[in-house]
Design a protein around this motif. Structure first.
Motif, PDB file in Angstrom:
ATOM      1  N   GLN A 177      50.991  34.800  46.693  1.00  0.00           N
ATOM      2  CA  GLN A 177      51.431  36.199  46.708  1.00  0.00           C
ATOM      3  C   GLN A 177      50.526  37.119  45.887  1.00  0.00           C
ATOM      4  OE1 GLN A 177      53.390  33.644  45.774  1.00  0.00           O
ATOM      5  NE2 GLN A 177      54.831  33.456  47.478  1.00  0.00           N
ATOM      6  N   ARG A 178      49.578  36.554  45.166  1.00  0.00           N
ATOM      7  CA  ARG A 178      48.776  37.352  44.222  1.00  0.00           C
ATOM      8  C   ARG A 178      47.632  38.058  44.956  1.00  0.00           C
ATOM      9  NH1 ARG A 178      47.724  34.410  38.711  1.00  0.00           N
ATOM     10  NH2 ARG A 178      49.794  35.257  38.304  1.00  0.00           N
ATOM     11  N   ARG A 179      47.503  39.368  44.700  1.00  0.00           N
ATOM     12  CA  ARG A 179      46.434  40.167  45.320  1.00  0.00           C
ATOM     13  C   ARG A 179      45.612  40.851  44.222  1.00  0.00           C
ATOM     14  NH1 ARG A 179      48.492  37.625  48.667  1.00  0.00           N
ATOM     15  NH2 ARG A 179      49.394  38.244  50.690  1.00  0.00           N
ATOM     16  N   LEU A 180      44.320  40.918  44.461  1.00  0.00           N
ATOM     17  CA  LEU A 180      43.422  41.571  43.507  1.00  0.00           C
ATOM     18  C   LEU A 180      43.453  43.088  43.706  1.00  0.00           C
ATOM     19  CD1 LEU A 180      41.103  41.308  41.389  1.00  0.00           C
ATOM     20  CD2 LEU A 180      39.534  41.304  43.327  1.00  0.00           C
ATOM     21  N   ILE A 181      43.492  43.815  42.571  1.00  0.00           N
ATOM     22  CA  ILE A 181      43.432  45.281  42.645  1.00  0.00           C
ATOM     23  C   ILE A 181      42.073  45.766  42.141  1.00  0.00           C
ATOM     24  CG2 ILE A 181      44.457  47.418  41.769  1.00  0.00           C
ATOM     25  CD1 ILE A 181      47.141  45.906  41.737  1.00  0.00           C
ATOM     26  N   CYS A 182      41.689  45.334  40.944  1.00  0.00           N
ATOM     27  CA  CYS A 182      40.328  45.633  40.466  1.00  0.00           C
ATOM     28  C   CYS A 182      39.967  44.670  39.336  1.00  0.00           C
ATOM     29  CB  CYS A 182      40.184  47.092  40.024  1.00  0.00           C
ATOM     30  SG  CYS A 182      41.358  47.602  38.776  1.00  0.00           S
ATOM     31  N   GLU A 183      38.681  44.559  39.050  1.00  0.00           N
ATOM     32  CA  GLU A 183      38.240  43.661  37.980  1.00  0.00           C
ATOM     33  C   GLU A 183      36.994  44.247  37.297  1.00  0.00           C
ATOM     34  OE1 GLU A 183      35.288  41.656  38.556  1.00  0.00           O
ATOM     35  OE2 GLU A 183      34.937  42.558  40.512  1.00  0.00           O
ATOM     36  N   SER A 184      36.696  43.748  36.082  1.00  0.00           N
ATOM     37  CA  SER A 184      35.685  44.397  35.235  1.00  0.00           C
ATOM     38  C   SER A 184      34.429  43.554  35.078  1.00  0.00           C
ATOM     39  CB  SER A 184      36.292  44.675  33.852  1.00  0.00           C
ATOM     40  OG  SER A 184      36.540  43.457  33.181  1.00  0.00           O
ATOM     41  N   SER A 185      34.020  42.868  36.156  1.00  0.00           N
ATOM     42  CA  SER A 185      32.821  42.030  36.037  1.00  0.00           C
ATOM     43  C   SER A 185      31.578  42.865  35.778  1.00  0.00           C
ATOM     44  CB  SER A 185      32.632  41.199  37.310  1.00  0.00           C
ATOM     45  OG  SER A 185      32.583  42.069  38.440  1.00  0.00           O
ATOM     46  N   ASN A 186      31.641  44.153  36.119  1.00  0.00           N
ATOM     47  CA  ASN A 186      30.472  45.023  35.889  1.00  0.00           C
ATOM     48  C   ASN A 186      30.583  45.755  34.550  1.00  0.00           C
ATOM     49  OD1 ASN A 186      32.621  46.549  36.531  1.00  0.00           O
ATOM     50  ND2 ASN A 186      31.644  47.749  38.153  1.00  0.00           N
ATOM     51  N   LYS A 187      31.351  45.160  33.582  1.00  0.00           N
ATOM     52  CA  LYS A 187      31.467  45.698  32.209  1.00  0.00           C
ATOM     53  C   LYS A 187      32.108  47.081  32.168  1.00  0.00           C
ATOM     54  CE  LYS A 187      29.087  42.191  30.463  1.00  0.00           C
ATOM     55  NZ  LYS A 187      29.718  41.172  29.644  1.00  0.00           N
TER      56      LYS A 187
END
Length: 1634
Positions: free
Chosen positions: A896-906
């Motif tokens: 059920q888990r969906r990605l919204i945003c992530e900070s791999s680009n610092k």
């Protein structure tokens, strides 16, 4: 005729309900249009006539009508006048009779009645429509059954009632009747179908069909299927042999006796509606002529055949009824003979031979299927059963639709291997009347519904052998009852077809040509989703939701749509690919099929004999001739042919066939509405067929792959199964909807029946759930993991997937095709929106229909956009997991888990992070993940708060993230990134909380669950409840792993307010339980603690320990040390004043405590009457004390232990003698005395004869008692000590306490209604209003204060009420039981006076302007003047004016004394027992005297006697004669008796005053003048009234009034009256009776 008919091709009128008629299928046929005054709603065709129903409910007849009085042929539609005034809803036509159903459910029949088919006895024909009543036989009153629809055959009629039961009448129609039986002239219920929900009925010439909804688990009337209904024995038995299992259906019911012609059928044969017939329980019943028991394959027989003993004697065979499915001996021998003949027969058997073989083939098929069915029912757990029975060999040998083996007895001619591959082998299954036996789509679930009795007989050995692991079976079609049929608004697809009647041509579909006298289920049609059945003269059709047509029966003219043999079982009609049939009708030798083609407009197919115009004569000739003659006359179709003229008819909604004729109902496309409705239905049918293909050709093979579990893994397998289930549910819903739309086209063709309009929520929810399931599978990488299993299933060139997924991309990868395939239903949501919009354009913009269509359209368009967005989210998440480190993926990846945003680009970093540290923040739809190197931490969004940090000169773009155990400061790379993350987190949190991200900011206060992980008090505890800014706040539940549970309110993360706490006590294996108030995480305030040991503490807590006033109950009455302590506690110890009741010893202590020990002064009373008061030390009587025994023997002196005298003292005996000296020893067990004995002088009467010890000097003073109780009340008012505080603050605290308590009660009431009465609620509302508490006290305000105190003390929610309740509890605790000792009376009275003074102190604090005790309240002059005016009669009431003086007695005693009265009055009664006994003896003696004698004895002056020597005037009361008793002053006596029913002295004085007034009124009426009493005159009269009142405990009443009388009235008129009563009491005691 010319006026009524014209060619159908040239008519382009904008009409509905147009009727067209034709014969045959040749290209030259042109249908004729029949003109009627109104649109035609329904057509029914007989052999040579037609019945038409038009709008408005009128009925017309057409054709040959020989039953009319003037037999004629109606070339024009003729109205049936007998039905005028009736609104007909449905019509039906048999070969030569007709029927109609009216609006009220009534039935009208007319036509030929030779076999009773019109339901009217005594008439050979019925010329005009005549009512026929269906009467319920069981009901005592004549109850008419309402009918929904009719079906007519050649000589019989069926009716479907409103209760969905089938009724029948006519010739050969009624089940369980012999063929020789006379016709049924009156409608009878078909009992064999009772209890089932019949959806539709159809009649052939001599056979009947019923469409029945399958039973589900929720159906209460589902007949059991494992036992015989007649003899209650098992139908199936299993015998476990060495290497195989014998499954026998050899049950032979002993009750099935054949009725003779002379004897009527026995009651045993007649089944009630609640008791299904015998064959309802047989899994695969054989045709008549074969015994079930003979089909048992026994090991001992040593034969390949099913019958072990061929030469059985006729006498040993059990005779059976003709309607039984079991054969007699003759049929068995006949079968064996034919079997042996056919085994050696030539392959090219003649047609006649084939017909002769059919029953035996049916038997073999049936017997085998019986075995197969039983085995499959067990097969889910017993895998080896299939091998044991060698089913493959048996199937090849027995099944007639397969090529025969070397021993084959079936015909070879038409039964090619191709056909076996094309047709579902299940079609050849022998039918029966039980529930489902075998279903491909949900085998495991359905089997448990089929044969429940079978599983219990499986041997443990076989169960052990069935250990091979299998992937869990998924029901792709919802099991019957598993789906609630969309709340009954959607039509059922879980249906069965039942048939009975003549089976000469195989039209019953049971695999044989036998007649069937009772309904049997055609098993091969189970799970085919039949939605409509049609019966021709000698053939039958079944139309499925998947737009397929199954046909069986007579096929000499190709009317079945195929030319395959045998036609005794349902087979698919051969239609071109893409043709979807949705309506059908059958005539005598032909069938009509209405279908979807390439365009929206329906097309018509014809199957059967060609008919040419003017062939009626030839028809009759054919009827006399044979099959060859029939074919020669007109020719016939090999498979259905398209009628070339059908496109000219418009939008056809119904087809009808009968005799040799055809008719069709059509509409012109008015405003585009008709075309739009047809397009909607056609699109839905096409989509359903597509989904069914995907389900059967892709999903089912996929789930059956053995490599699936190894390729996907356990979690993904579960997700796939959920997806398959959701797909099956969506497919089922689509099928139901398509059936509903088709039904709507056949009937009203309007918006009323559009479920997508009225119940769109069902569709929206189903698509939303399906979208979640697809997305979950995609996120888990399921489609990519399926690459290898799909390669195994579909090979390297998956053209099937390419075609089904409608993917235009060439050389697409298999996973991509699967994604496209599973996302295919999403496009259909857009179709719904488009078609609804198209429908809306057919209506006026301001119409209600337009609004509803637009509303539904917008909902589907919004759903379409939402589904696209959710698909993108799933794809985005899937690609993220591909790039994410592997180890963390396993732990973080959830379906059920969906990605919204992530900070791999610092874009987001942690403040003050190390230089080389890695901080990666990933925002999912349910959590914020903080990843560092190889570790990560998950913060659930439901308990996450984010707020921007105001930017200062440092230009840091910060976000503050608050979680229950951590607060993080995150820094964004830019202001835009900061706002992006802030918005994203807030929206994700809002979505997680509410399901929709509508607000820009989620609420600070919310409800969520959280498990604490950091060290501390809450480690590993789980909290579920309200939160505010990262801390538990509001109502919630906190659970620790060790079993502790707190349920209640929280404040700033700590338990605060009211709550319940459970703590397990492991040694005792029970729980400690606390219910009460908390503060700062600790027990604080009033509460109840129930210890696991059985002790219960009810009282105050402070900082988690017992502190303040409380009561501790130890043990129960039957335990070793039951006791009750009530009093003051200090830091968990008994300290201060308290009462201890030792129930075991029968002692009660009232005194001071310190550290759980009796210390200081106190009083002890025992159940034996001993009384001690004095000093205690270290829990013992030690020091000076006074001990008094029951007989008044008294000791005053020194004590050293409990009841142990030690030291100087004085022992006074009951007669006044006394000993003075040194004493030692225990009281009651011998005392040692050294001292002097004194006997006072007998004549020294001046001195007090007794050395009476004054009691009460050595005990706790009343003011020292219960200080903790009053202190708690003061603290509730906000005062540290009495009167140290602000009275305004006190009023605020009262309002807060009332509101919070009321809210708590309201919450409790919502859980258990009835706690808070309406009057109580109203009282609380009144108390929440703060009264005027400042300003001068007037009489009016004084009265308001009195009323307020009454209400306040009436509810324990008010601090004063709580105080009063506690005081009542402690008072009763002290003076009830052992405490009911007469020597405690002075203490009890002084305690009440102490209560009054201390409560009055609180009242004066709340009302600061209230004067002190005894102060006069000034009264305005105007009020005085007004009060003096009314009458002089009121003056005596007001003379003492007690209400004008401020008094705690008048304010508080009415509140307090009624509650304390029972224990107090008991003490008075004990104290005055001797005096009251003397008084009562005198009262009893004197009351034996008549009135006049007693008046004379008491010295009452004669003028007060109510007797006159003169003759009384008319209207006077009757005279009192010398023998009269209890007549004089009767009203005064009654009044005085009320003194025992009042509580307070003031009320009792009022009773005395009223008594005096009653006496005065009687005397004044006697003397007829005003009169003033003197005491000499009054006393004897009052003494008489007191005697006659017979008040039992008058001494106790007098003493109570004397002790507690308001001082302000002691010297007024009421005081004098009381003194008079007291004097009477003493006078009666000392009265000399002569």
């Amino acid at each position: 005729m010319e006026t009524q008919r014209k060619s159908s091709e040239g008519d382009c009128g904008g009409e509905r309900g147009l009727l067209h008629a034709w014969r045959g299928y040749s290209c030259s046929v042109t249908p004729e249009r029949l003109l009627l005054p109104r649109p035609v709603l329904q057509v029914a065709l007989g052999a040579r006539h037609a019945v038409l129903l038009v709008e408005g409910g009128q009925v017309y007849s057409l054709g040959a009508l020989p039953w009319k009085q003037k037999a004629s042929v109606a070339t024009d539609p003729t109205p049936e006048g007998a039905l005028s005034g009736q609104r007909v809803l449905a019509v039906a036509a048999g070969s030569f009779h007709c029927g109609a159903v009216t609006e009220d459910g009534g039935v009208h029949m007319w036509g030929d009645n030779g076999a009773g088919q019109c339901g009217l006895s005594g008439l050979s024909s019925v010329p005009n429509p005549t009512p026929v009543a269906l009467m319920e036989p069981e009901s005592s009153s004549a109850q008419v059954v309402s009918v929904l629809e009719l079906a007519c055959g050649e000589r019989h009629t069926l009716a479907l009632s409103l209760q969905r039961e089938v009724w029948a009448w006519g010739g050969g129609c009624q089940p369980c009747l012999n063929a020789a039986a006379s016709p049924v002239w009156r409608p009878r219920k078909v009992e064999q179908l009772a209890g089932r929900r019949v959806l539709q009925v159809a009649c052939g010439a001599t056979h009947s069909l019923a469409l029945v909804r399958c039973f589900g688990p929720g159906d209460t009337q589902r007949p059991p299927v494992d036992k015989c209904s007649q003899c209650n024995q098992l139908l199936y038995t299993m015998t476990d042999k060495e290497d195989h299992v014998i499954i026998s259906d050899g049950h032979c019911c002993p009750l099935g006796v054949e009725p003779t012609e002379d004897d009527p059928p026995t009651p045993a044969l007649k089944t009630s509606p609640s008791e299904p017939v015998l064959t309802s329980h047989i899994s695969a019943s054989e045709p008549p002529g074969v015994t079930s028991s003979d089909s048992a394959h026994t090991e001992d027989s040593g034969k390949e055949g099913f019958l072990a003993n061929e030469g059985e004697e006729p006498s040993s065979a059990v005779s059976r009824a003709k309607n039984s499915p079991y054969p007699d001996e003759r049929a068995v021998k006949e079968y064996l003979r034919r079997l042996s003949d056919n085994t050696q027969a030539d392959a090219k058997t003649a047609t006649g031979g084939r017909q002769a073989l059919l029953p035996s083939a049916g038997l073999a098929s049936s017997t085998l299927n019986n075995l197969a069915s039983c085995a499959s029912a067990v097969g889910e757990r017993v895998a080896s059963t299939y091998e044991a029975l060698s089913f493959k060999k048996m199937m090849n040998f027995y099944l007639p639709s397969r090529p025969p083996g070397s021993e084959g007895g079936a015909e070879v001619g038409d039964l090619t291997a191709d056909r076996v591959r094309q047709e579902d082998s299940v079609q050849t299954k022998k039918s029966c009347s039980t529930g489902d036996i075998h279903e491909e789509e949900a085998e495991g679930l359905r089997r448990r519904l089929s044969l429940p009795g079978l599983l219990s007989q499986v041997s443990p050995r076989l169960l052990r052998r069935a250990g091979r692991s299998k992937v869990r079976a998924v029901a792709l079609t919802p099991v019957v009852g598993a789906v609630p049929e969309a709340k009954e608004v959607l039509p059922s697809l879980q249906t069965e077809v039942w048939s009975w009647g003549s089976g000469e041509h195989g039209q019953l579909g049971h695999g044989d040509c036998s007649d069937q006298l009772q309904p049997l289920c055609i098993k091969s049609l189970n799970n085919k989703e039949v939605v409509r059945v049609v019966a021709g003269a000698h053939h039958s059709l079944a139309l499925t939701a998947q737009c397929q047509v199954f046909s069986w029966g007579r096929n000499h003219c190709g009317q079945l749509g195929h030319m395959e043999k045998p036609s005794t079982v349902p087979r698919l009609t051969k239609m071109s690919e893409g043709i979807r049939v949705w309506d059908a009708s059958a005539g005598e030798r032909h069938s009509l099929l209405l279908a979807d083609g390439d365009c929206i407009q329906p097309i018509i197919y014809y199957s059967g004999q060609q008919m040419r115009e003017g062939e009626e004569e030839e028809e009759e000739a054919v009827a006399q001739g044979g099959e060859e003659e029939e074919r020669r006359v007109g020719g016939y179709t090999q498979q259905p042919v398209l009628l070339p003229f059908c496109m000219n008819l418009g939008y056809v909604s119904n087809v009808c066939a009968g005799g040799g004729r055809c008719m069709a109902l059509s509409d012109r496309n008015v405003m585009g509405l008709i075309a739009s409705l047809h397009e909607l239905a056609s699109t839905e049918r096409k989509f359903y067929c597509k989904l069914c293909n995907i389900k059967s050709q892709v999903i089912r093979p996929l789930l059956e792959l053995e490599s699936l579990s190894s390729a996907l893994g356990q979690t993904t397998i579960g997700v796939l199964q959920t997806l398959a289930g959701q797909f099956g549910g969506l497919c089922h819903l689509t099928g139901q909807h398509s059936a509903s739309l088709t039904s709507n086209l056949r009937r009203c063709r309007g918006l009323q029946g559009l479920l997508i309009l009225n119940h769109h929520d069902i569709f929206l929810d189903s698509y939303s759930d399906y979208c979640s399931a697809v997305g979950n599978f995609q996120v888990m990488g399921g489609f990519q993991s399926l690459a290898k299993p799909l390669l195994d299933a579909f090979g390297k060139s998956p053209e099937l997937l390419q075609r089904l997924s409608e993917c235009s991309e060439e050389n697409a990868a298999v996973p991509d095709l699967m994604v496209a395939l599973f996302y295919l239903p999403f496009h259909h949501v857009q179709e719904y929106g488009r078609l609804l919009l198209k429908l809306a354009t057919c209506f006026e913009v301001n119409s209600e229909d337009y609004r509803k269509l637009q509303d539904s359209c917008s909902k589907f368009e919004a759903l379409s956009l939402q589904l696209k967005r959710r698909r993108k989210e799933a794809e985005y998440t899937f690609h993220f997991w591909k790039s994410f480190p592997g180890k963390m993926t396993d732990s973080l990846r959830k379906p059920q888990r969906r990605l919204i945003c992530e900070s791999s680009n610092k874009t987001l970093t942690l403040q003050n992070a190390g230089r080389f540290s890695v901080n990666w923040f990933i925002l999912f739809n349910d959590a914020l993940v903080h990843a560092q190197f190889s570790s990560h931490h998950i913060f659930p969004l439901a308990t996450l708060w984010v707020e921007p940090i105001p930017e200062d000169d440092s230009s840091l773009h910060g976000l503050k993230v608050i979680t229950p155990e951590e607060t993080l400061t995150l820094l964004a790379s830019s202001p835009s990134e900061k706002s992006k993350w802030l918005r994203a987190i807030n929206q994700a949190v809002d979505q997680a909380l509410s399901g929709t991200a509508q607000k820009s900011e989620p609420p600070i206060s919310r409800t969520a669950a959280y498990t604490f992980y950091k060290e501390g008090r809450l480690k590993e505890a789980t909290y579920e409840g309200g939160w505010v800014s990262g801390k538990p706040h509001g109502s919630g539940v906190l659970k620790w792993p060790d079993g502790r549970i707190y349920t209640g309110t929280f404040k700033n993360g700590l338990e605060d307010g009211f709550g319940e706490f459970l703590a397990p006590n492991k040694p005792l294996n029970k729980n400690d339980c606390y219910q009460g108030h908390w503060k700062d995480g600790k027990m604080h305030g009033p509460g109840t603690y129930r210890y696991a040991s059985g002790e219960v503490y009810d009282g105050s807590f402070q900082d988690g320990v017992r502190h303040g006033h409380g009561m501790l109950r130890s043990g129960k009455l039957n335990t070793s040390s039951p006791s009750v302590f009530i009093g003051q506690w200090l830091q968990d110890k008994k300290t201060g004043y308290g009462v201890f009741d030792d129930i075991t010893k029968g002692e009660k202590f009232m005194g001071m405590w310190q550290d759980h020990l009796r210390q200081g002064t106190g009083v002890v009373v025992t159940q034996f009457g001993l009384y001690y008061e004095g000093a205690f030390k270290d829990n013992k009587m030690a020091g000076t004390g006074v001990l008094v025994s029951e007989d008044d023997t008294t000791y005053e002196g020194d004590f050293s232990d409990d009841w142990t005298l030690s030291g100087k003292g004085v022992l006074t005996l009951a007669n006044g003698d006394y000993l003075e000296g040194s004493f030692s020893g225990e009281w009651g067990s011998g005392l040692k005395v050294t001292g002097s004995y004194f006997k006072p002088h007998l004549f020294d009467s001046g001195k007090d004869k007794t050395r009476a010890v004054k009691l009460g000097r050595l005990c706790v003073s009343a003011e020292e008692k219960w200080q903790a109780v009053f202190q708690e009340c003061w603290s509730q008012l906000g005062c540290e000590a009495p009167e140290r505080g602000e009275h305004l603050k006190a009023w605020e605290n009262i309002a807060v306490a009332l509101t919070s308590h009321r809210q708590h009660i309201r919450d409790s009431v919502s859980l258990s209604p009835g706690l808070l009465s309406r009057s109580h609620s109203k009282t609380l509302e009144g108390l929440e209003v703060v009264p005027q508490h400042e300003g001068p006290i007037t009489m009016e305000r004084y009265d308001l204060i009195r009323v307020y105190l009454l209400n306040a003390c009436d509810t324990p929610l008010h601090p004063l009420g709580q105080l009063v309740e506690t005081l009542v509890a402690v008072y009763r605790m002290t003076y009830v039981g052992v405490g009911a000792n007469r020597r405690l009376l002075p203490l009890a009275v002084t305690e009440i006076k102490s209560y009054l003074s201390r409560i009055f102190q609180i009242v004066r604090f709340l009302f600061p302007d209230l004067p002190e005790e005894g102060v006069q309240i000034p009264e305005p002059a105007s009020n005085i003047q007004m009060k003096r005016e009314p009458s002089a009669a009121d003056a005596p009431l007001e003379s003492p004016r007690p209400g004008l003086v401020v008094s705690s007695w008048t304010l508080l005693l009415p509140v307090l004394l009624p509650r304390l009265y029972p224990p107090l009055f008991t003490l008075y009664a004990l104290e005055k027992e001797k005096e009251d006994d003397v008084y009562w003896e005198c009262v009893l003696r004197l009351n034996k005297q008549p009135d006049l004698a007693l008046l004379a004895f008491l010295g009452v002056q004669q003028k007060f006697w109510p007797i006159s020597p003169s003759i009384p005037e008319t209207g006077d009361k009757p005279l009192v004669v010398s023998t009269t008793k209890d007549a004089c002053f009767a009203s005064a006596v009654e009044t005085l008796q009320q003194i025992s029913t009042t509580f307070t002295p003031t009320d009792k004085l009022q009773v005395i005053q009223l008594t005096f007034e009653e006496i005065t009124q009687v005397v004044q009426s006697l003397l007829k003048q005003d009169f003033l009493w003197s005491m000499d005159e009054l006393f004897p009269v009052f003494l008489y009234v007191v005697l006659r009142a017979r008040i039992r405990n008058l001494g106790s009443e007098v003493s109570l009034m004397e002790d507690l009388m308001d001082p302000s009235v002691q010297h007024g008129e009421l005081g004098i009256m009381f003194t008079t009563l007291k004097a009477c009491y003493y006078q009666i005691q000392h009265e000399k009776i002569t």
